[in-house]
Write an enzyme that holds these catalytic residues in place. Structure first.
Site, PDB file in Angstrom:
ATOM      1  N   ASP A  51      17.762   1.294  46.940  1.00  0.00           N
ATOM      2  CA  ASP A  51      17.289  -0.052  47.624  1.00  0.00           C
ATOM      3  C   ASP A  51      18.471  -1.196  47.433  1.00  0.00           C
ATOM      4  O   ASP A  51      18.347  -2.081  46.994  1.00  0.00           O
ATOM      5  CB  ASP A  51      16.264  -0.405  46.426  1.00  0.00           C
ATOM      6  CG  ASP A  51      15.332  -1.669  47.154  1.00  0.00           C
ATOM      7  OD1 ASP A  51      15.741  -1.990  48.368  1.00  0.00           O
ATOM      8  OD2 ASP A  51      14.325  -2.240  46.568  1.00  0.00           O
TER       9      ASP A  51
ATOM     10  N   PHE B   5      14.934 -11.685  45.893  1.00  0.00           N
ATOM     11  CA  PHE B   5      14.651 -10.321  45.082  1.00  0.00           C
ATOM     12  C   PHE B   5      15.999  -9.413  45.520  1.00  0.00           C
ATOM     13  O   PHE B   5      16.242  -9.421  46.518  1.00  0.00           O
ATOM     14  CB  PHE B   5      13.570  -9.548  45.134  1.00  0.00           C
ATOM     15  CG  PHE B   5      12.365 -10.338  44.526  1.00  0.00           C
ATOM     16  CD1 PHE B   5      12.110 -10.027  43.275  1.00  0.00           C
ATOM     17  CD2 PHE B   5      11.422 -11.039  45.445  1.00  0.00           C
ATOM     18  CE1 PHE B   5      10.928 -10.724  42.591  1.00  0.00           C
ATOM     19  CE2 PHE B   5      10.280 -11.802  44.995  1.00  0.00           C
ATOM     20  CZ  PHE B   5       9.968 -11.532  43.489  1.00  0.00           C
TER      21      PHE B   5
ATOM     22  N   HIS C  76       6.590   0.518  50.313  1.00  0.00           N
ATOM     23  CA  HIS C  76       6.843  -0.378  49.552  1.00  0.00           C
ATOM     24  C   HIS C  76       5.336  -1.090  48.859  1.00  0.00           C
ATOM     25  O   HIS C  76       4.735  -1.479  49.717  1.00  0.00           O
ATOM     26  CB  HIS C  76       7.735  -1.468  50.111  1.00  0.00           C
ATOM     27  CG  HIS C  76       7.776  -2.761  49.341  1.00  0.00           C
ATOM     28  ND1 HIS C  76       8.849  -3.417  48.952  1.00  0.00           N
ATOM     29  CD2 HIS C  76       6.878  -3.844  48.836  1.00  0.00           C
ATOM     30  CE1 HIS C  76       8.781  -4.570  48.106  1.00  0.00           C
ATOM     31  NE2 HIS C  76       7.314  -4.983  48.179  1.00  0.00           N
TER      32      HIS C  76
ATOM     33  N   HIS D 247      10.964   3.000  45.320  1.00  0.00           N
ATOM     34  CA  HIS D 247      11.218   2.303  44.371  1.00  0.00           C
ATOM     35  C   HIS D 247      10.170   2.239  43.180  1.00  0.00           C
ATOM     36  O   HIS D 247       9.708   1.127  42.735  1.00  0.00           O
ATOM     37  CB  HIS D 247      11.984   1.008  44.518  1.00  0.00           C
ATOM     38  CG  HIS D 247      11.184   0.079  45.489  1.00  0.00           C
ATOM     39  ND1 HIS D 247       9.798  -0.237  45.521  1.00  0.00           N
ATOM     40  CD2 HIS D 247      11.560  -0.658  46.766  1.00  0.00           C
ATOM     41  CE1 HIS D 247       9.437  -1.035  46.612  1.00  0.00           C
ATOM     42  NE2 HIS D 247      10.488  -1.290  47.471  1.00  0.00           N
TER      43      HIS D 247
HETATM   44  O1  DOR Z   1      14.621  -6.239  45.595  1.00  0.00           O
HETATM   45  C1  DOR Z   1      14.185  -6.093  46.766  1.00  0.00           C
HETATM   46  N1  DOR Z   1      15.017  -6.391  47.754  1.00  0.00           N
HETATM   47  N2  DOR Z   1      13.009  -5.880  47.355  1.00  0.00           N
HETATM   48  C2  DOR Z   1      12.500  -5.533  48.242  1.00  0.00           C
HETATM   49  O2  DOR Z   1      11.496  -5.051  48.476  1.00  0.00           O
HETATM   50  C3  DOR Z   1      13.393  -6.066  49.474  1.00  0.00           C
HETATM   51  C4  DOR Z   1      14.863  -6.198  49.086  1.00  0.00           C
HETATM   52  C5  DOR Z   1      15.622  -6.949  50.033  1.00  0.00           C
HETATM   53  O3  DOR Z   1      15.428  -6.948  51.066  1.00  0.00           O
HETATM   54  O4  DOR Z   1      16.431  -8.019  49.831  1.00  0.00           O
HETATM   55 ZN    ZN Z   2      10.641  -2.775  48.837  1.00  0.00          ZN
HETATM   56 ZN    ZN Z   3      14.159  -2.379  49.708  1.00  0.00          ZN
END
Ligand code: DOR
Ligand code: ZN
Ligand code: ZN
Length: 434
Positions: free
Chosen positions: A309, A327, A183, A236
């Site tokens: 992801d 996120f 990542h 990603h």
């Molecule tokens: O969008 C994301 N969600 N990026 C990440 O790096 C972690 C992930 C999450 O665990 O929700």
């Molecule tokens: Zn990630």
């Molecule tokens: Zn991820």
């Protein structure tokens, strides 16, 4: 247990097959490919799947999902997340270690495998954390986790900012024969960034995430892979420069690969309609220049894999402002249709290349069986078309997460059956949506 898959269009990049034929499965493995009508073996007492007008493909492997168990079962569980993956045509998934507690020890790897054994009908290849508690301070027992069944290590959710520690972990992973799934995000550069630094962030008054946040860590990690000989897989990838650097790394003969997620090749920052956290993920939606380069990268095979992801979150959490919400978006149930719609139908990938990006390459990168339906291979199979048109409807998701920016979008391509070891683990029941 015998299964006769009739008249499907077999796509197998590894076995170089692109033909209408039957597939006969016995004892969980592909036993025969050809016209079964002209073959003498017993067709009685077997399950028949009519695959006419559909593609029969080696099962998809998703190198990047968040199943949230243990610790965040209100977002997803191994049972619901793997059911969602099966519905999306995936016969295997790699759950990332940002669980609670983190998946950071041989015991935790065994625990994930035990739960999966009980609750999942598809393969679950757990990924171990790089540092204890994902705190970035102390390396985990990488050899021990590999021996317990971890198929890769990753600090996903964040980067290991200490390059010396990461270098040591890469050496350990190389010794254990497993890849590092990276990542790429510089913690010191990202600050409170919530979406791509650019026009849209300015318009919405949100703190931005520059391309450099990703690019400097991509550059660093490639250099560390060069120094350690580790197999490095970049998660990603979202920027034009990531593609450029992966291309160069491959030219330099390094073991470097990259993945692109459907949201990053389907949407740009301009598609964000307003302060809606269903458009918030990390890395963020970028510009059309980046998206074009990602599509080109997938087309040329610079970017070898498509992964989701898949990041389920609670409804309430995602109701918050982009500035505050977590996120991540769900992806398992929409990935195939988005790849068909935005890559195959737009001429970036042939159907065969789609299979390569979603099955053959992911299996190769992880070093696990699959990615081909040659005689003798496990009967892990995805049967899908590239013609059905419908609207994505998040209310039909089997994932606990409904956090998607694709609700209501018209797409093409539907998964009809997913088989693991010759057993049907998902079958489309009708209805006019995902
Ligand atoms: O969008 C994301 N969600 N990026 C990440 O790096 C972690 C992930 C999450 O665990 O929700
Ligand atoms: Zn990630
Ligand atoms: Zn991820």
């Amino acid at each position: 247990m015998r299964v006769w898959i009739k008249n499907g269009h077999l796509l197998d990049p590894a076995d170089h097959r692109d033909e209408i034929c039957d597939l006969y499965i016995e004892d969980g493995k592909v036993a025969f490919i050809g016209s079964l009508l002209s073959d003498s073996r017993g067709k009685e007492d077997c399950q028949v799947i009519d695959a006419e007008g559909k593609y029969v493909m080696p099962g998809f492997l998703d190198l990047h999902v968040h199943l949230r168990e243990p610790g965040f079962e209100y977002k997803e569980t191994i049972r619901t997340g793997t059911a969602a993956a099966a519905k999306g045509g995936f016969t295997a998934v790699c759950p990332m270690p940002n669980t609670s507690p983190a998946t950071d020890s041989p015991e935790m790897i065994r625990k994930i495998r035990e739960i999966a054994e009980r609750d999942s009908r598809i393969h679950v290849y757990p990924v171990g954390a790089v540092t204890k508690g994902q705190q970035g301070k102390e390396m985990t027992d990488i050899a021990g986790m590999a021996a317990a069944g971890a198929k890769a290590i990753s600090e996903d959710g964040k980067s290991v900012m200490d390059a010396g520690l990461y270098r040591e972990a890469m050496r350990e992973a190389a010794k254990a024969g497993i890849p590092v799934l990276a990542h790429c995000e510089d913690k010191n550069m990202v600050g409170s960034g919530a979406m791509n630094a650019g026009k849209k962030a300015e318009e919405l008054g949100m703190p931005g995430i520059t391309n450099g946040v990703e690019d400097v860590i991509v550059a660093r990690d490639i250099l560390l892979a060069k120094e350690t000989g580790a197999r490095l897989h970049l998660c990603h990838c979202s920027t034009a420069d990531s593609v450029r650097m992966v291309e160069q790394a491959k030219k330099d003969g390094l073991h470097v690969s990259g993945e692109v997620c459907p949201h990053h090749f389907s949407l740009t920052e301009d598609d964000i309609p307003g302060d809606d956290a269903n458009y918030k993920m990390n890395p963020p939606l970028r510009t059309s220049t980046d998206v074009e380069k990602l599509r080109e990268g997938l087309s040329k095979g610079i970017m070898e894999a498509i992964s989701t992801d898949h990041a389920p979150h609670g409804e309430e959490e995602k109701k918050a402002s982009i500035a505050k919400a977590p996120f991540g978006i769900v992806g398992s149930e929409t990935a195939y249709a988005l790849a068909v719609t935005n890559l195959v139908k737009k001429g970036y990938l042939t159907p065969m290349q789609l299979v390569e990006r979603m099955s053959t390459a992911p299996c190769r990168i992880l070093g696990v069986p699959g990615g081909s339906l040659a005689v003798g291979m496990p009967a892990d199979i995805t049967i899908a078309d590239m013609d059905s048109e419908y609207e994505i409807d998040r209310d039909t998701f089997v994932s606990k997460g409904k956090n998607t920016p694709f609700h209501g979008m018209r797409v093409t391509g539907r998964v009809f059956y997913t088989l693991v070891g010759g057993e049907i683990v998902y079958q489309y029941e009708g209805g006019n949506a995902i």
